[in-house]
Design a protein around this motif. Structure first.
Motif, PDB file in Angstrom:
ATOM      1  N   ALA A   1      32.902  90.490  48.539  1.00  0.00           N
ATOM      2  CA  ALA A   1      33.071  88.644  48.083  1.00  0.00           C
ATOM      3  C   ALA A   1      31.631  89.005  49.441  1.00  0.00           C
ATOM      4  O   ALA A   1      31.207  88.385  49.631  1.00  0.00           O
ATOM      5  N   LYS A   2      31.759  90.144  50.232  1.00  0.00           N
ATOM      6  CA  LYS A   2      31.082  89.823  51.189  1.00  0.00           C
ATOM      7  C   LYS A   2      29.123  89.913  51.152  1.00  0.00           C
ATOM      8  O   LYS A   2      28.039  88.799  51.144  1.00  0.00           O
ATOM      9  N   ALA A   3      29.168  91.010  49.684  1.00  0.00           N
ATOM     10  CA  ALA A   3      28.106  90.362  49.209  1.00  0.00           C
ATOM     11  C   ALA A   3      27.365  89.435  48.812  1.00  0.00           C
ATOM     12  O   ALA A   3      26.465  88.847  48.702  1.00  0.00           O
ATOM     13  N   ARG A   4      28.108  89.044  47.803  1.00  0.00           N
ATOM     14  CA  ARG A   4      27.856  88.016  47.497  1.00  0.00           C
ATOM     15  C   ARG A   4      27.609  86.421  48.892  1.00  0.00           C
ATOM     16  O   ARG A   4      27.159  85.218  48.358  1.00  0.00           O
ATOM     17  N   CYS A   5      28.542  86.628  49.791  1.00  0.00           N
ATOM     18  CA  CYS A   5      28.414  85.723  50.575  1.00  0.00           C
ATOM     19  C   CYS A   5      26.542  85.076  51.453  1.00  0.00           C
ATOM     20  O   CYS A   5      26.357  84.575  51.663  1.00  0.00           O
ATOM     21  N   THR A   6      26.766  86.811  51.160  1.00  0.00           N
ATOM     22  CA  THR A   6      25.124  87.381  52.532  1.00  0.00           C
ATOM     23  C   THR A   6      24.078  85.999  50.740  1.00  0.00           C
ATOM     24  O   THR A   6      23.182  85.762  51.527  1.00  0.00           O
ATOM     25  N   PHE A   7      24.810  87.106  49.814  1.00  0.00           N
ATOM     26  CA  PHE A   7      23.291  86.613  48.754  1.00  0.00           C
ATOM     27  C   PHE A   7      23.008  84.851  48.218  1.00  0.00           C
ATOM     28  O   PHE A   7      22.285  84.460  48.165  1.00  0.00           O
ATOM     29  N   VAL A   8      24.612  84.644  47.886  1.00  0.00           N
ATOM     30  CA  VAL A   8      24.237  83.284  48.298  1.00  0.00           C
ATOM     31  C   VAL A   8      24.120  82.394  49.244  1.00  0.00           C
ATOM     32  O   VAL A   8      23.089  81.109  49.662  1.00  0.00           O
ATOM     33  N   SER A   9      23.907  82.945  50.839  1.00  0.00           N
ATOM     34  CA  SER A   9      23.827  82.408  51.861  1.00  0.00           C
ATOM     35  C   SER A   9      22.062  82.054  52.589  1.00  0.00           C
ATOM     36  O   SER A   9      21.541  81.155  53.125  1.00  0.00           O
ATOM     37  N   ALA A  10      21.961  83.460  52.234  1.00  0.00           N
ATOM     38  CA  ALA A  10      20.175  83.642  51.919  1.00  0.00           C
ATOM     39  C   ALA A  10      19.828  82.966  50.883  1.00  0.00           C
ATOM     40  O   ALA A  10      18.649  81.882  51.232  1.00  0.00           O
ATOM     41  N   GLU A  11      20.203  82.764  49.632  1.00  0.00           N
ATOM     42  CA  GLU A  11      19.673  81.502  48.806  1.00  0.00           C
ATOM     43  C   GLU A  11      19.687  80.183  49.284  1.00  0.00           C
ATOM     44  O   GLU A  11      19.407  79.219  49.376  1.00  0.00           O
ATOM     45  N   ASP A  12      20.579  79.968  49.636  1.00  0.00           N
ATOM     46  CA  ASP A  12      21.000  78.307  50.357  1.00  0.00           C
ATOM     47  C   ASP A  12      20.004  78.090  51.627  1.00  0.00           C
ATOM     48  O   ASP A  12      19.477  77.778  52.082  1.00  0.00           O
ATOM     49  N   LYS A  13      19.499  79.163  52.276  1.00  0.00           N
ATOM     50  CA  LYS A  13      18.344  79.283  53.360  1.00  0.00           C
ATOM     51  C   LYS A  13      17.066  78.679  52.656  1.00  0.00           C
ATOM     52  O   LYS A  13      16.629  78.070  53.884  1.00  0.00           O
ATOM     53  N   THR A  14      17.302  78.918  51.789  1.00  0.00           N
ATOM     54  CA  THR A  14      15.756  78.115  50.949  1.00  0.00           C
ATOM     55  C   THR A  14      15.347  77.321  50.246  1.00  0.00           C
ATOM     56  O   THR A  14      14.579  77.355  49.545  1.00  0.00           O
ATOM     57  N   ARG A  15      16.695  76.897  50.099  1.00  0.00           N
ATOM     58  CA  ARG A  15      16.763  74.972  49.485  1.00  0.00           C
ATOM     59  C   ARG A  15      16.151  74.400  50.883  1.00  0.00           C
ATOM     60  O   ARG A  15      16.520  74.827  51.821  1.00  0.00           O
ATOM     61  N   ASP A  16      15.747  73.316  49.959  1.00  0.00           N
ATOM     62  CA  ASP A  16      15.226  72.719  51.345  1.00  0.00           C
ATOM     63  C   ASP A  16      16.750  71.385  51.877  1.00  0.00           C
ATOM     64  O   ASP A  16      17.780  71.036  50.827  1.00  0.00           O
ATOM     65  N   SER A  17      16.580  71.148  52.678  1.00  0.00           N
ATOM     66  CA  SER A  17      17.876  70.529  53.237  1.00  0.00           C
ATOM     67  C   SER A  17      17.534  68.924  53.750  1.00  0.00           C
ATOM     68  O   SER A  17      18.037  68.185  54.812  1.00  0.00           O
ATOM     69  N   SER A  18      16.491  68.760  54.163  1.00  0.00           N
ATOM     70  CA  SER A  18      16.172  67.674  54.404  1.00  0.00           C
ATOM     71  C   SER A  18      16.038  66.616  53.848  1.00  0.00           C
ATOM     72  O   SER A  18      17.119  65.457  54.494  1.00  0.00           O
ATOM     73  N   GLY A  19      16.917  66.214  52.193  1.00  0.00           N
ATOM     74  CA  GLY A  19      17.896  65.473  52.501  1.00  0.00           C
ATOM     75  C   GLY A  19      19.306  65.206  52.261  1.00  0.00           C
ATOM     76  O   GLY A  19      20.053  63.889  52.022  1.00  0.00           O
ATOM     77  N   LEU A  20      19.468  66.235  53.385  1.00  0.00           N
ATOM     78  CA  LEU A  20      21.448  66.068  53.740  1.00  0.00           C
ATOM     79  C   LEU A  20      21.172  65.438  54.648  1.00  0.00           C
ATOM     80  O   LEU A  20      20.993  65.258  55.625  1.00  0.00           O
ATOM     81  N   SER A  21      22.499  65.097  55.078  1.00  0.00           N
ATOM     82  CA  SER A  21      23.431  63.642  56.004  1.00  0.00           C
ATOM     83  C   SER A  21      23.749  64.719  57.484  1.00  0.00           C
ATOM     84  O   SER A  21      23.693  65.918  56.688  1.00  0.00           O
ATOM     85  N   HIS A  22      23.872  63.767  57.934  1.00  0.00           N
ATOM     86  CA  HIS A  22      24.094  64.580  59.465  1.00  0.00           C
ATOM     87  C   HIS A  22      25.166  65.815  58.518  1.00  0.00           C
ATOM     88  O   HIS A  22      25.958  66.227  59.041  1.00  0.00           O
ATOM     89  N   ALA A  23      26.482  65.284  58.410  1.00  0.00           N
ATOM     90  CA  ALA A  23      27.996  65.385  57.723  1.00  0.00           C
ATOM     91  C   ALA A  23      28.322  66.359  57.075  1.00  0.00           C
ATOM     92  O   ALA A  23      28.665  67.478  57.617  1.00  0.00           O
ATOM     93  N   GLU A  24      26.861  66.537  56.263  1.00  0.00           N
ATOM     94  CA  GLU A  24      26.534  67.318  55.353  1.00  0.00           C
ATOM     95  C   GLU A  24      25.838  69.038  56.316  1.00  0.00           C
ATOM     96  O   GLU A  24      27.044  70.382  55.870  1.00  0.00           O
ATOM     97  N   ARG A  25      25.421  68.551  57.029  1.00  0.00           N
ATOM     98  CA  ARG A  25      24.710  69.392  57.763  1.00  0.00           C
ATOM     99  C   ARG A  25      25.794  69.843  59.219  1.00  0.00           C
ATOM    100  O   ARG A  25      26.196  71.511  58.829  1.00  0.00           O
TER     101      ARG A  25
END
Length: 118
Positions: free
Chosen positions: A39-63
């Motif tokens: 589970a920790k490995a999955r969290c690490t991989f998913v978090s790393a992948e999430d960092k590469t996504r464009d977050s410019s369209g996220l609202s303040h609440a989503e951030r």
């Protein structure tokens, strides 16, 4: 102050490794440690992948919700460390430790679901 053990920069993996190698670890705890490592490995991989996504369209609440989830992951790490300290100090029975460990692992397994996109 003694440094907390880490494996590849992860306090959580270091704690799970200590549990795994403890003389009085039950077979149930060994199984849970394996699930926790996965589970920790999955969290690490998913978090790393999430960092590469464009977050410019996220609202303040989503951030802010994303920040809250990261804090939650840190809280799980602290909770695991506290649980392990209690077990090593014989403040918990093996059965109580296993039950609490199971709860932490289940929450860790569920944690990255908010980041996984279909």
């Amino acid at each position: 102050m003694t440094a907390k053990p880490e494996i590849r920069g992860s306090q959580m993996l270091g704690t799970l490794d200590q549990i795994l190698h403890y003389d009085n670890t039950s077979l149930r705890a060994v199984e849970l440690v394996g699930r926790g490592i996965s589970a920790k490995a999955r969290c690490t991989f998913v978090s790393a992948e999430d960092k590469t996504r464009d977050s410019s369209g996220l609202s303040h609440a989503e951030r802010m919700a994303a920040v809250d989830k990261l804090i939650e992951l840190g809280d799980l790490e602290d909770e695991l460390e506290d649980l392990w300290q209690q077990r090593r100090a014989d403040e918990l029975t093996a059965a109580d430790f296993d039950a609490a460990l199971q709860d932490i692992v289940q929450r860790l397994e569920a944690w990255p679901a908010h980041l996984v996109k279909p």
